[in-house]
Motif scaffolding. Structure first.
Motif, PDB file in Angstrom:
ATOM      1  N   GLY A  78     -11.545   2.330   8.436  1.00 39.09           N
ATOM      2  CA  GLY A  78     -11.448   3.841   8.816  1.00 39.09           C
ATOM      3  C   GLY A  78     -12.774   4.387   9.115  1.00 39.09           C
ATOM      4  N   ASP A  79     -13.810   3.641   8.918  1.00 38.22           N
ATOM      5  CA  ASP A  79     -15.157   4.006   9.271  1.00 38.22           C
ATOM      6  C   ASP A  79     -15.970   3.727  10.611  1.00 38.22           C
ATOM      7  OD1 ASP A  79     -15.360   5.107   6.852  1.00 38.22           O
ATOM      8  OD2 ASP A  79     -16.271   3.268   5.694  1.00 38.22           O
ATOM      9  N   SER A  80     -14.925   3.177  11.604  1.00 42.32           N
ATOM     10  CA  SER A  80     -15.226   2.687  12.611  1.00 42.32           C
ATOM     11  C   SER A  80     -14.874   3.613  13.727  1.00 42.32           C
ATOM     12  CB  SER A  80     -14.330   1.359  13.152  1.00 42.32           C
ATOM     13  OG  SER A  80     -14.701   0.972  14.419  1.00 42.32           O
ATOM     14  N   ARG A  81     -15.972   3.798  14.605  1.00 42.52           N
ATOM     15  CA  ARG A  81     -15.976   4.515  15.957  1.00 42.52           C
ATOM     16  C   ARG A  81     -14.741   3.991  16.958  1.00 42.52           C
ATOM     17  NH1 ARG A  81     -20.468   4.713  19.435  1.00 42.52           N
ATOM     18  NH2 ARG A  81     -19.386   5.830  20.728  1.00 42.52           N
ATOM     19  N   THR A  82     -14.408   2.736  16.860  1.00 40.03           N
ATOM     20  CA  THR A  82     -13.750   2.130  17.723  1.00 40.03           C
ATOM     21  C   THR A  82     -11.958   2.268  17.132  1.00 40.03           C
ATOM     22  OG1 THR A  82     -15.304   0.249  18.017  1.00 40.03           O
ATOM     23  CG2 THR A  82     -12.959  -0.165  18.439  1.00 40.03           C
ATOM     24  N   MET A  83     -12.094   2.382  15.963  1.00 38.15           N
ATOM     25  CA  MET A  83     -10.623   2.432  15.427  1.00 38.15           C
ATOM     26  C   MET A  83     -10.597   4.083  14.365  1.00 38.15           C
ATOM     27  SD  MET A  83      -9.417  -0.922  14.174  1.00 38.15           S
ATOM     28  CE  MET A  83     -10.913  -1.418  13.729  1.00 38.15           C
ATOM     29  N   PRO A  84     -10.142   5.017  15.102  1.00 32.85           N
ATOM     30  CA  PRO A  84     -10.093   6.398  14.180  1.00 32.85           C
ATOM     31  C   PRO A  84      -9.324   6.357  13.091  1.00 32.85           C
ATOM     32  CG  PRO A  84      -9.875   6.834  16.478  1.00 32.85           C
ATOM     33  CD  PRO A  84      -9.902   5.246  16.345  1.00 32.85           C
ATOM     34  N   ARG A  85      -9.538   6.865  12.040  1.00 27.70           N
ATOM     35  CA  ARG A  85      -8.531   6.789  10.700  1.00 27.70           C
ATOM     36  C   ARG A  85      -6.955   7.007  10.941  1.00 27.70           C
ATOM     37  NH1 ARG A  85     -10.119   6.645   5.151  1.00 27.70           N
ATOM     38  NH2 ARG A  85     -12.340   6.631   5.945  1.00 27.70           N
ATOM     39  N   ASP A  86      -6.976   8.174  11.864  1.00 32.98           N
ATOM     40  CA  ASP A  86      -5.549   8.502  12.168  1.00 32.98           C
ATOM     41  C   ASP A  86      -5.008   7.719  13.022  1.00 32.98           C
ATOM     42  OD1 ASP A  86      -6.998   9.231  14.402  1.00 32.98           O
ATOM     43  OD2 ASP A  86      -6.087  11.228  14.477  1.00 32.98           O
ATOM     44  N   ALA A  87      -5.644   6.771  13.487  1.00 28.88           N
ATOM     45  CA  ALA A  87      -4.907   5.848  14.400  1.00 28.88           C
ATOM     46  C   ALA A  87      -4.635   4.310  13.776  1.00 28.88           C
ATOM     47  CB  ALA A  87      -5.762   5.543  15.723  1.00 28.88           C
ATOM     48  N   ILE A  88      -4.776   4.366  12.659  1.00 28.23           N
ATOM     49  CA  ILE A  88      -4.456   2.933  11.864  1.00 28.23           C
ATOM     50  C   ILE A  88      -3.102   3.159  11.124  1.00 28.23           C
ATOM     51  CG2 ILE A  88      -5.284   1.429  10.229  1.00 28.23           C
ATOM     52  CD1 ILE A  88      -8.012   2.798  10.678  1.00 28.23           C
ATOM     53  N   ARG A  89      -2.413   2.002  11.193  1.00 24.68           N
ATOM     54  CA  ARG A  89      -0.944   2.204  10.785  1.00 24.68           C
ATOM     55  C   ARG A  89      -0.719   0.629  10.042  1.00 24.68           C
ATOM     56  NH1 ARG A  89      -1.197   6.578  10.906  1.00 24.68           N
ATOM     57  NH2 ARG A  89      -0.634   7.998  12.392  1.00 24.68           N
ATOM     58  N   ALA A  90      -0.339   0.713   8.594  1.00 26.99           N
ATOM     59  CA  ALA A  90      -0.264  -0.421   8.113  1.00 26.99           C
ATOM     60  C   ALA A  90       1.412  -0.354   7.415  1.00 26.99           C
ATOM     61  CB  ALA A  90      -1.257  -0.666   6.615  1.00 26.99           C
ATOM     62  N   ASP A  91       2.059  -1.744   7.487  1.00 27.34           N
ATOM     63  CA  ASP A  91       3.419  -1.673   7.287  1.00 27.34           C
ATOM     64  C   ASP A  91       3.685  -2.853   6.613  1.00 27.34           C
ATOM     65  OD1 ASP A  91       5.883  -0.761   6.974  1.00 27.34           O
ATOM     66  OD2 ASP A  91       6.777  -1.705   8.733  1.00 27.34           O
ATOM     67  N   VAL A  92       4.606  -3.008   5.647  1.00 32.02           N
ATOM     68  CA  VAL A  92       4.982  -3.945   4.885  1.00 32.02           C
ATOM     69  C   VAL A  92       6.411  -4.168   4.947  1.00 32.02           C
ATOM     70  CG1 VAL A  92       5.131  -5.194   2.451  1.00 32.02           C
ATOM     71  CG2 VAL A  92       3.272  -3.692   3.042  1.00 32.02           C
ATOM     72  N   GLY A  93       7.115  -5.373   5.361  1.00 36.54           N
ATOM     73  CA  GLY A  93       8.503  -5.524   5.649  1.00 36.54           C
ATOM     74  C   GLY A  93       8.709  -6.844   5.264  1.00 36.54           C
ATOM     75  N   TYR A  94      10.109  -7.137   4.712  1.00 36.20           N
ATOM     76  CA  TYR A  94      10.422  -8.505   4.571  1.00 36.20           C
ATOM     77  C   TYR A  94      10.621  -9.259   5.578  1.00 36.20           C
ATOM     78  CZ  TYR A  94      11.804  -6.353   0.049  1.00 36.20           C
ATOM     79  OH  TYR A  94      11.725  -5.580  -1.110  1.00 36.20           O
ATOM     80  N   ALA A  95      10.191 -10.556   5.366  1.00 33.29           N
ATOM     81  CA  ALA A  95      10.249 -11.680   6.547  1.00 33.29           C
ATOM     82  C   ALA A  95      11.732 -12.065   6.701  1.00 33.29           C
ATOM     83  CB  ALA A  95       9.423 -12.905   6.054  1.00 33.29           C
ATOM     84  N   PRO A  96      11.848 -12.480   7.898  1.00 36.43           N
ATOM     85  CA  PRO A  96      13.184 -12.741   8.324  1.00 36.43           C
ATOM     86  C   PRO A  96      13.588 -14.060   7.429  1.00 36.43           C
ATOM     87  CG  PRO A  96      12.039 -12.511  10.289  1.00 36.43           C
ATOM     88  CD  PRO A  96      11.092 -12.525   9.163  1.00 36.43           C
ATOM     89  N   GLY A  97      14.553 -14.199   7.160  1.00 36.67           N
ATOM     90  CA  GLY A  97      15.223 -15.307   6.047  1.00 36.67           C
ATOM     91  C   GLY A  97      15.013 -15.235   4.632  1.00 36.67           C
ATOM     92  N   SER A  98      14.186 -14.060   4.288  1.00 35.69           N
ATOM     93  CA  SER A  98      13.782 -13.762   3.097  1.00 35.69           C
ATOM     94  C   SER A  98      14.859 -12.692   2.357  1.00 35.69           C
ATOM     95  CB  SER A  98      12.294 -13.205   2.786  1.00 35.69           C
ATOM     96  OG  SER A  98      11.969 -13.234   1.413  1.00 35.69           O
ATOM     97  N   ASP A  99      14.992 -12.866   1.159  1.00 35.33           N
ATOM     98  CA  ASP A  99      15.637 -11.845   0.202  1.00 35.33           C
ATOM     99  C   ASP A  99      15.101 -10.625   0.483  1.00 35.33           C
ATOM    100  OD1 ASP A  99      17.463 -13.821  -0.464  1.00 35.33           O
ATOM    101  OD2 ASP A  99      16.858 -14.073  -2.365  1.00 35.33           O
ATOM    102  N   THR A 100      15.884  -9.623   0.355  1.00 33.29           N
ATOM    103  CA  THR A 100      15.486  -8.263   0.753  1.00 33.29           C
ATOM    104  C   THR A 100      15.211  -7.680  -0.833  1.00 33.29           C
ATOM    105  OG1 THR A 100      17.701  -7.252   1.040  1.00 33.29           O
ATOM    106  CG2 THR A 100      16.215  -7.837   3.167  1.00 33.29           C
ATOM    107  N   GLU A 101      14.910  -8.254  -1.538  1.00 35.47           N
ATOM    108  CA  GLU A 101      14.537  -7.540  -2.870  1.00 35.47           C
ATOM    109  C   GLU A 101      13.093  -7.860  -3.374  1.00 35.47           C
ATOM    110  OE1 GLU A 101      17.318  -8.919  -6.165  1.00 35.47           O
ATOM    111  OE2 GLU A 101      18.895  -8.548  -4.674  1.00 35.47           O
TER     112      GLU A 101
END
Length: 142
Positions: A78-101
């Protein structure tokens, strides 16, 4: 003062040639700086996804991992002029073939997406980096 006829006509071709050459060189310099900034931002995103991946494997749930990933991404990038803090998205999701627990041994993807703002529109845009990690949370204390 009386000006000579054709005063402005002498040497005008060399002046225009120099001006066009300077514009071309300045454009190339700005383009080079933009690509350098893009490469640096990509490296920072790869570093961040690696750090975040190591951080979330010990979270207690998927929601906790998503919250932690977003907080860490904003903190690291978030401290970069190239990437504003509000334009950063992080996501976590289960990998294909893995259990969803959320249990030890399952795989998840950590993905960071950021809108890059650069000097040249050619090098601006959305960049996405992801990493595959294995959950290490065993149900006990962290």
């Amino acid at each position: 003062m009386k000006q000579k006829k054709g005063f402005f006509k002498q040497g005008m071709g060399e002046f225009m040639e120099g001006a066009i050459a300077m514009l071309f060189l300045i454009t190339l310099l700005i383009l080079l700086i933009s690509f350098t900034m893009l490469h640096t931002a990509g490296g920072a995103m790869e570093y961040a996804v690696s750090v975040i991946g190591r951080e979330i494997v010990t979270c207690t749930s998927l929601e906790d991992a998503r919250r932690t990933a977003q907080e860490q991404a904003e903190l690291i990038l978030g401290d970069s002029r190239t990437m504003p803090r509000d334009a950063i998205r992080a996501d976590v999701g289960y990998a294909p073939g893995s259990d969803t627990e959320w249990e030890k041994g399952n795989f998840v993807f950590v993905t960071i997406t950021a809108e890059l703002h650069n000097l040249m529109p050619v090098t601006s845009g959305t960049k996405e980096v992801s990493d595959l990690v294995m959950i290490e949370y065993t149900g006990g204390n962290r």
